[in-house]
Design a protein around this motif. Structure first.
Motif, short mmCIF file in Angstrom:
data_model
loop_
_atom_site.label_atom_id
_atom_site.label_comp_id
_atom_site.label_asym_id
_atom_site.label_seq_id
_atom_site.Cartn_x
_atom_site.Cartn_y
_atom_site.Cartn_z
N GLY A 164 -32.43 -7.76 156.27
CA GLY A 164 -33.80 -7.29 156.35
C GLY A 164 -34.65 -7.97 157.40
O GLY A 164 -35.87 -8.08 157.24
N PRO B 163 -36.96 -8.30 160.41
CA PRO B 163 -37.75 -7.40 161.26
C PRO B 163 -37.42 -7.63 162.73
O PRO B 163 -36.96 -8.71 163.11
CB PRO B 163 -39.20 -7.81 160.95
CG PRO B 163 -39.12 -9.22 160.49
CD PRO B 163 -37.79 -9.36 159.81
N TYR C 51 -41.86 -3.53 150.73
CA TYR C 51 -41.55 -2.56 151.78
C TYR C 51 -42.51 -1.38 151.85
O TYR C 51 -42.45 -0.60 152.80
CB TYR C 51 -40.13 -2.01 151.58
CG TYR C 51 -39.10 -3.07 151.32
CD1 TYR C 51 -38.75 -3.97 152.32
CD2 TYR C 51 -38.49 -3.19 150.09
CE1 TYR C 51 -37.82 -4.97 152.09
CE2 TYR C 51 -37.55 -4.19 149.84
CZ TYR C 51 -37.22 -5.08 150.84
OH TYR C 51 -36.31 -6.06 150.60
N LYS D 170 -42.72 -8.67 155.94
CA LYS D 170 -42.15 -7.53 156.65
C LYS D 170 -43.15 -6.87 157.59
O LYS D 170 -42.76 -6.04 158.42
CB LYS D 170 -41.65 -6.49 155.64
CG LYS D 170 -40.59 -7.01 154.67
CD LYS D 170 -39.34 -7.44 155.40
CE LYS D 170 -38.24 -7.85 154.43
NZ LYS D 170 -38.49 -9.11 153.73
#
Length: 257
Positions: A36, A38, A206, A236
């Motif tokens: 995950g 970024p 998310y 995120k």
């Protein structure tokens, strides 16, 4: 050497292993979807430099001195405005605590609700970091299968009949399946939680990444009796390294956190 019994549940983190591998192979021309990360180009470096410089000039004492365990007041108020931008998540009966990423928030929630041997209901599969927090705090996990629009409600009710303390859910772009729970199922999940007196831990790391389609109302926005704990993260959407998370819940729960 004799460790605490709870350390029997602690295993090598698969997430950390993947992250270490990604870091060591940072120059290799491939994209890993496992951890995950970024895109570094999406991190607003220049803006962060500008803001950081301004803060250190104007609020030196405030940011470098000891502060409230609940978090910096200005950040708390900004966080309330941020999560309430599109819907009412944080009401006048709620408060916010700033955490070291959402991971610390999940651990704190499991600490205040879970006694040794208590059940926590989770989606199957689910986020490993949360599962490890629950197990390390003595909880037993009950998995409920996922469908295209969220958890299987029949399985969820059967699990709730066993008397769990908490139901952990990631309703937006679920980790690892990517499933988004429908509004109809969110309402039913909340109704079942009321019926069986279960706390809902709604994890939303998310949801703010949506690029198409309509936003689905959070379960927290449906909450009428203060049983939903809402977790969010800036990892995120700004920077993972800042380790800034948010827990929004009733003032009573926040005081215990």
């Amino acid at each position: 050497m004799r460790y605490a019994d709870k350390m029997n549940y602690v295993k090598k983190s698969a997430i950390r292993s993947v992250m270490a591998d990604a870091s060591e192979n940072g120059t290799v021309d491939y994209i890993s979807f496992a951890s995950g990360f970024p895109d570094p180009e999406a991190i607003p470096q220049e803006k962060l430099e500008e803001v950081g410089h301004k803060i250190l000039q104007e609020k030196t004492y405030e940011v470098l001195q000891y502060g409230s365990a609940q978090g910096y007041t200005g950040l708390i108020e900004s966080s309330k405005s941020f999560i309430n931008k599109h819907e009412c998540i944080c009401t006048s009966d709620d408060d916010i605590i700033i955490t070291t990423g959402s991971q610390q928030g999940l651990d704190l929630v499991s600490k205040i609700f879970c006694d040794e041997g208590d059940y926590v209901v989770v989606e199957n599969p689910s986020y490993l970091g949360a599962l490890n927090s629950f197990k390390c705090n003595g909880a037993k996990l009950l998995g409920v299968s996922l469908e295209e629009d969220g958890v299987n409600l029949k399985e969820l009710e059967e699990a709730f009949k066993k008397g769990p303390k908490v139901f952990y859910t990631i309703p937006n772009f679920q980790n690892p399946t990517g499933v988004t729970t429908s509004l109809e199922k969110r309402k039913e999940i909340y109704n079942l939680a009321v019926k069986y007196d279960v706390v809902i831990l709604e994890d939303n790391p998310y949801g703010y990444l949506r690029i198409t389609g309509e936003q689905v109302p959070s379960i927290k926005s449906l909450d009428q009796d203060h049983r939903v704990v809402y977790a969010a993260s800036l990892s995120k959407i700004i920077s993972p390294g800042m380790r800034t998370g948010i827990i929004c819940a009733s003032k009573d729960i926040i005081s215990k956190l």
